[in-house]
Scaffold this active site. Sequence first.
Site, PDB file in Angstrom:
ATOM      1  CE  LYS A  63      48.605  32.776  33.685  1.00 18.25           C
ATOM      2  NZ  LYS A  63      49.575  31.897  33.092  1.00 18.25           N
ATOM      3  N   GLY A  71      51.948  26.846  30.182  1.00 17.98           N
ATOM      4  CA  GLY A  71      51.106  26.696  28.986  1.00 17.98           C
ATOM      5  C   GLY A  71      51.120  25.290  28.418  1.00 17.98           C
ATOM      6  NE  ARG A 115      60.712  27.265  33.492  1.00 22.59           N
ATOM      7  CZ  ARG A 115      59.804  28.147  33.124  1.00 22.59           C
ATOM      8  NH1 ARG A 115      60.150  29.397  32.906  1.00 22.59           N
ATOM      9  NH2 ARG A 115      58.552  27.782  32.965  1.00 22.59           N
TER      10      ARG A 115
HETATM   11  P1  ADP Z   1      49.346  29.089  37.214  1.00 21.65           P
HETATM   12  O1  ADP Z   1      50.547  29.978  36.985  1.00 21.65           O
HETATM   13  O2  ADP Z   1      49.627  28.000  38.200  1.00 21.65           O
HETATM   14  O3  ADP Z   1      48.753  28.575  35.922  1.00 21.65           O
HETATM   15  P2  ADP Z   1      47.599  31.391  37.352  1.00 21.65           P
HETATM   16  O4  ADP Z   1      48.683  32.262  36.807  1.00 21.65           O
HETATM   17  O5  ADP Z   1      46.403  31.169  36.499  1.00 21.65           O
HETATM   18  O6  ADP Z   1      48.200  29.996  37.879  1.00 21.65           O
HETATM   19  O7  ADP Z   1      47.010  32.038  38.686  1.00 21.65           O
HETATM   20  C1  ADP Z   1      47.787  32.377  39.787  1.00 21.65           C
HETATM   21  C2  ADP Z   1      47.333  33.690  40.367  1.00 21.65           C
HETATM   22  O8  ADP Z   1      45.959  33.681  40.660  1.00 21.65           O
HETATM   23  C3  ADP Z   1      48.026  34.015  41.648  1.00 21.65           C
HETATM   24  O9  ADP Z   1      48.807  35.176  41.462  1.00 21.65           O
HETATM   25  C4  ADP Z   1      46.895  34.269  42.638  1.00 21.65           C
HETATM   26  O10 ADP Z   1      47.130  35.377  43.494  1.00 21.65           O
HETATM   27  C5  ADP Z   1      45.749  34.575  41.730  1.00 21.65           C
HETATM   28  N1  ADP Z   1      44.455  34.339  42.373  1.00 21.65           N
HETATM   29  C6  ADP Z   1      43.973  33.189  42.847  1.00 21.65           C
HETATM   30  N2  ADP Z   1      42.758  33.364  43.391  1.00 21.65           N
HETATM   31  C7  ADP Z   1      42.452  34.676  43.254  1.00 21.65           C
HETATM   32  C8  ADP Z   1      41.327  35.488  43.621  1.00 21.65           C
HETATM   33  N3  ADP Z   1      40.265  34.963  44.242  1.00 21.65           N
HETATM   34  N4  ADP Z   1      41.376  36.790  43.326  1.00 21.65           N
HETATM   35  C9  ADP Z   1      42.452  37.314  42.693  1.00 21.65           C
HETATM   36  N5  ADP Z   1      43.532  36.614  42.336  1.00 21.65           N
HETATM   37  C10 ADP Z   1      43.534  35.304  42.603  1.00 21.65           C
HETATM   38 MG    MG Z   2      50.744  32.034  36.495  1.00 20.90          MG
END
Ligand code: ADP
Ligand code: MG
Length: 385
Positions: free
Chosen positions: A186, A366, A29
């Site tokens: 999320k 976001g 960043r």
């Molecule tokens: P981003 O930051 O790219 O928007 P998120 O924060 O929504 O993505 O999600 C990332 C997290 O989701 C990671 O920490 C990953 O470990 C978790 N994750 C992905 N699949 C699973 C699963 N099946 N069970 C639990 N956690 C998961």
């Molecule tokens: Mg994330």
Amino acid sequence: MGDIAGKRVLVREDLNVPMADGKVTDDTRLRATLATVTELADKGAIVLVLAHFGRPKGPSAEFSLAQIVPAYQAVIGRPVGYVDWEGDKDSVAGLKPGDIAVLENTRFFSGEEKNEPAVVERFAALGDLYVNDAFSAAHRAHASTEGLAHRLPSFAGRAMEAELDALDKALGSPEHPVAAVVGGAKVSTKLDVLKQMVAKVDHLIIGGGMANTFLAARGVDVGKSLCEHDLTGTAEEILDAAEKADCIVHLPYDVVVAKEFAANPPTRTVNVHEVAADEMILDVGPAATEALGDVLKTCRTLVWNGPMGAFEIAPFDTATVALARTAAALTREGSLVSVAGGGDTVAALNHAGVAADFTFVSTAGGAFLEWMEGKELPGVKALES
Ligand code: ADP
Ligand code: MG
């Protein structure tokens, strides 16, 4: 912007970098601010960098931006000053054309996030012009991201420009078929994106923790998996809307499960209907992963947010890495325009070694999601009006 020599320019950047033991652990960043900040300084402006850091509840050393100044100086390659919120007017008056200084955490003012006029005034009094260069903070209407744009002559910075440009090129009027991969953890924050996506894309690929909620909505027993059972109704609505819009939803039909969330635990690869009550789904299985790769081969455009599994821990990175490599190869061949965004998504693509092969990778979380939803970002809109 005209002649800016001697002008005080407030530049909103994203300096919200990860830190451990008082050191910046990833300066991506900081590097993203380089073009705008050095260009302004080279044109003789007094560059005042405005940014938030973490979620402080009032002023505290823990959330002081003074900590990042050494790393920032190393990235910029010239001296960087620091301006505290006490005596800031005098400090700024002491700066010379070409100087660069970081102002203290904007969130030390409780009115920053409320976009309070008094805080907007407080910031505006320090500058003659405003440049917003922080796309990743543009989904928030805060004093430093939105309010200031109405108060001072305002402009988009180079990084902001590049980001909007790339997103528009990729998805302004995308070539079909379009696939969206939505995964991660999320679920509740991503349901709105899914609702919008079904109307725009031909294939909706749902993976990660997201998929469990949808599987549960279809009556699958997901055992101990991460799952938002109270949202299965919404998941059903999305599946119905997809069907009406001719959007094909892809949910995993085989999955990798384990009893504990640890590195290399005993795992089983099973059909989604064979998950035991004490097991967690932690990755998409190999058969579904291969089928998803085949879907991407038929597509011209891909938007990706959220990993397919718990990729931080082996072997649950397998599906994410495989699908990312397929997307990267198709992009290299010129058959796919690929855009990805989200904090963990970028980490996952880096882990797979393919971030550079994607057409565009946004580090915004976001803001990227809201852009995917087709929402107007307040920080961008304020620059346009
Ligand atoms: P981003 O930051 O790219 O928007 P998120 O924060 O929504 O993505 O999600 C990332 C997290 O989701 C990671 O920490 C990953 O470990 C978790 N994750 C992905 N699949 C699973 C699963 N099946 N069970 C639990 N956690 C998961
Ligand atoms: Mg994330």
